[in-house]
Design an enzyme around this catalytic site. Sequence first.
Site, PDB file in Angstrom:
ATOM      1  N   HIS A  88      -2.072  -8.136  -3.878  1.00 37.31           N
ATOM      2  CA  HIS A  88      -0.778  -7.028  -3.845  1.00 37.31           C
ATOM      3  C   HIS A  88       0.449  -7.877  -3.653  1.00 37.31           C
ATOM      4  O   HIS A  88       1.458  -7.636  -4.388  1.00 37.31           O
ATOM      5  CB  HIS A  88      -0.983  -6.182  -2.721  1.00 37.31           C
ATOM      6  CG  HIS A  88      -0.060  -5.295  -2.466  1.00 37.31           C
ATOM      7  ND1 HIS A  88       0.161  -3.937  -2.836  1.00 37.31           N
ATOM      8  CD2 HIS A  88       1.208  -5.561  -1.886  1.00 37.31           C
ATOM      9  CE1 HIS A  88       1.209  -3.397  -2.478  1.00 37.31           C
ATOM     10  NE2 HIS A  88       2.014  -4.049  -1.868  1.00 37.31           N
ATOM     11  N   GLU A  89       0.583  -8.620  -2.830  1.00 36.50           N
ATOM     12  CA  GLU A  89       1.724  -9.551  -2.598  1.00 36.50           C
ATOM     13  C   GLU A  89       2.146 -10.501  -3.793  1.00 36.50           C
ATOM     14  O   GLU A  89       3.486 -10.527  -3.924  1.00 36.50           O
ATOM     15  CB  GLU A  89       1.726 -10.449  -1.105  1.00 36.50           C
ATOM     16  CG  GLU A  89       1.539  -9.689   0.131  1.00 36.50           C
ATOM     17  CD  GLU A  89       2.531  -8.586   0.086  1.00 36.50           C
ATOM     18  OE1 GLU A  89       3.605  -8.837  -0.097  1.00 36.50           O
ATOM     19  OE2 GLU A  89       2.049  -7.599   0.814  1.00 36.50           O
ATOM     20  N   HIS A 101       4.353  -8.516  -5.897  1.00 33.97           N
ATOM     21  CA  HIS A 101       5.670  -8.372  -5.481  1.00 33.97           C
ATOM     22  C   HIS A 101       6.455  -9.657  -5.791  1.00 33.97           C
ATOM     23  O   HIS A 101       7.676  -9.819  -6.293  1.00 33.97           O
ATOM     24  CB  HIS A 101       5.849  -8.557  -3.844  1.00 33.97           C
ATOM     25  CG  HIS A 101       5.293  -6.984  -3.310  1.00 33.97           C
ATOM     26  ND1 HIS A 101       5.967  -5.761  -4.164  1.00 33.97           N
ATOM     27  CD2 HIS A 101       4.632  -6.370  -2.293  1.00 33.97           C
ATOM     28  CE1 HIS A 101       5.681  -4.702  -3.430  1.00 33.97           C
ATOM     29  NE2 HIS A 101       4.704  -4.987  -2.407  1.00 33.97           N
ATOM     30  N   HIS A 153       6.288  -0.818  -5.834  1.00 31.90           N
ATOM     31  CA  HIS A 153       5.198  -0.053  -5.482  1.00 31.90           C
ATOM     32  C   HIS A 153       4.694   0.976  -6.867  1.00 31.90           C
ATOM     33  O   HIS A 153       5.624   1.251  -7.314  1.00 31.90           O
ATOM     34  CB  HIS A 153       5.275   0.597  -4.231  1.00 31.90           C
ATOM     35  CG  HIS A 153       5.009  -0.252  -3.067  1.00 31.90           C
ATOM     36  ND1 HIS A 153       5.659  -0.047  -1.716  1.00 31.90           N
ATOM     37  CD2 HIS A 153       4.431  -1.492  -2.889  1.00 31.90           C
ATOM     38  CE1 HIS A 153       5.290  -1.239  -1.204  1.00 31.90           C
ATOM     39  NE2 HIS A 153       4.345  -1.837  -1.834  1.00 31.90           N
TER      40      HIS A 153
HETATM   41  N1  TQI Z   1       3.665  -4.822   3.516  1.00 30.68           N
HETATM   42  C1  TQI Z   1       4.428  -4.307   2.746  1.00 30.68           C
HETATM   43  C2  TQI Z   1       4.065  -4.350   1.407  1.00 30.68           C
HETATM   44  O1  TQI Z   1       3.780  -5.519   1.028  1.00 30.68           O
HETATM   45  C3  TQI Z   1       6.102  -4.608   2.714  1.00 30.68           C
HETATM   46  C4  TQI Z   1       6.554  -3.965   2.080  1.00 30.68           C
HETATM   47  C5  TQI Z   1       7.006  -2.775   2.325  1.00 30.68           C
HETATM   48  C6  TQI Z   1       7.274  -4.224   0.775  1.00 30.68           C
HETATM   49  N2  TQI Z   1       7.955  -2.251   1.262  1.00 30.68           N
HETATM   50  C7  TQI Z   1       8.187  -3.046   0.131  1.00 30.68           C
HETATM   51  C8  TQI Z   1       7.273  -5.531   0.192  1.00 30.68           C
HETATM   52  C9  TQI Z   1       8.604  -3.275  -0.879  1.00 30.68           C
HETATM   53  C10 TQI Z   1       7.891  -5.431  -1.204  1.00 30.68           C
HETATM   54  C11 TQI Z   1       8.655  -4.326  -1.413  1.00 30.68           C
HETATM   55  O2  TQI Z   1       3.900  -3.473   0.599  1.00 30.68           O
HETATM   56  S1  TQI Z   1       2.319  -4.076   4.198  1.00 30.68           S
HETATM   57  C12 TQI Z   1      -0.494  -3.072   1.585  1.00 30.68           C
HETATM   58  C13 TQI Z   1      -1.332  -2.063   1.117  1.00 30.68           C
HETATM   59  C14 TQI Z   1       1.072  -4.372   2.835  1.00 30.68           C
HETATM   60  C15 TQI Z   1       0.397  -3.315   2.526  1.00 30.68           C
HETATM   61  O3  TQI Z   1       1.871  -5.110   5.267  1.00 30.68           O
HETATM   62  O4  TQI Z   1       2.482  -2.714   4.459  1.00 30.68           O
HETATM   63  C16 TQI Z   1      -0.908  -4.443   1.071  1.00 30.68           C
HETATM   64  C17 TQI Z   1       0.911  -5.470   2.606  1.00 30.68           C
HETATM   65  F1  TQI Z   1      -0.802  -1.936  -0.122  1.00 30.68           F
HETATM   66  F2  TQI Z   1      -2.571  -2.233   1.134  1.00 30.68           F
HETATM   67  F3  TQI Z   1      -0.964  -1.129   1.854  1.00 30.68           F
HETATM   68  C18 TQI Z   1      -0.169  -5.536   1.407  1.00 30.68           C
HETATM   69 CL1  TQI Z   1      -2.188  -4.529  -0.142  1.00 30.68          CL
HETATM   70 ZN    ZN Z   2       3.605  -3.911  -1.137  1.00 36.33          ZN
END
Ligand code: TQI
Ligand code: ZN
Length: 166
Positions: A123-124, A127, A133
């Site tokens: 996922h990261e 990004h 998303h």
């Molecule tokens: N971190 C968020 C994410 O990576 C951080 C974030 C929020 C973000 N809005 C964003 C990053 C917009 C970039 C652009 O989405 S998290 C998941 C999932 C997170 C969540 O810690 O909430 C994953 C990190 F999708 F599973 F909920 C990884 Cl896989």
């Molecule tokens: Zn994300």
Amino acid sequence: HYTFFPNAPRWPAEKTDLTYAFLPDNGLSDSVKAVFSRAFQKWAAVIPLTFTETSSYGSADIRIGFYRGDHGDGEPFDGVLGTLAHAFSPPTGRLHLDLAENWVVDGDVTSSGAVDLESVAVHELGHVLGLGHSSEREAIMYPTISTGTKKVDLAGDDVEGIQVLY
Ligand code: TQI
Ligand code: ZN
Ligand code: ZN
């Protein structure tokens, strides 16, 4: 449906061979590094980019590190659960993970509070490459994941989005 960051930033077209490195202070195990290697390959399989690990952290395109709490980029981590990790839009290449999580590496993700490292890494990296998303529940880039879940395969929506960018 997939989204991009505002103005759809991406890695420059002439930069097709990206390097990545792990924060030396973390002293990560080979199994953690192997998880990231697999996560990079998911994306490399569908776009004309390559990802190669380098030991020169300072000059790597993508820098991966585990941090606790406030770590100097204005986006402090919050301890167990909540924010698990974050990454910045291209061509920044910063990918940070919350050291406080109960990270599971190739293991049983069904225990309470466990967070699957590979799922978060894929996922990261989306990004890091420029995806925002997705509204599709099956997509890697969907903004939430249930605890105790492993989701590591790109969905059609992720592939379409990244192929529009690269
Ligand atoms: N971190 C968020 C994410 O990576 C951080 C974030 C929020 C973000 N809005 C964003 C990053 C917009 C970039 C652009 O989405 S998290 C998941 C999932 C997170 C969540 O810690 O909430 C994953 C990190 F999708 F599973 F909920 C990884 Cl896989
Ligand atoms: Zn994300
Ligand atoms: Zn950070």
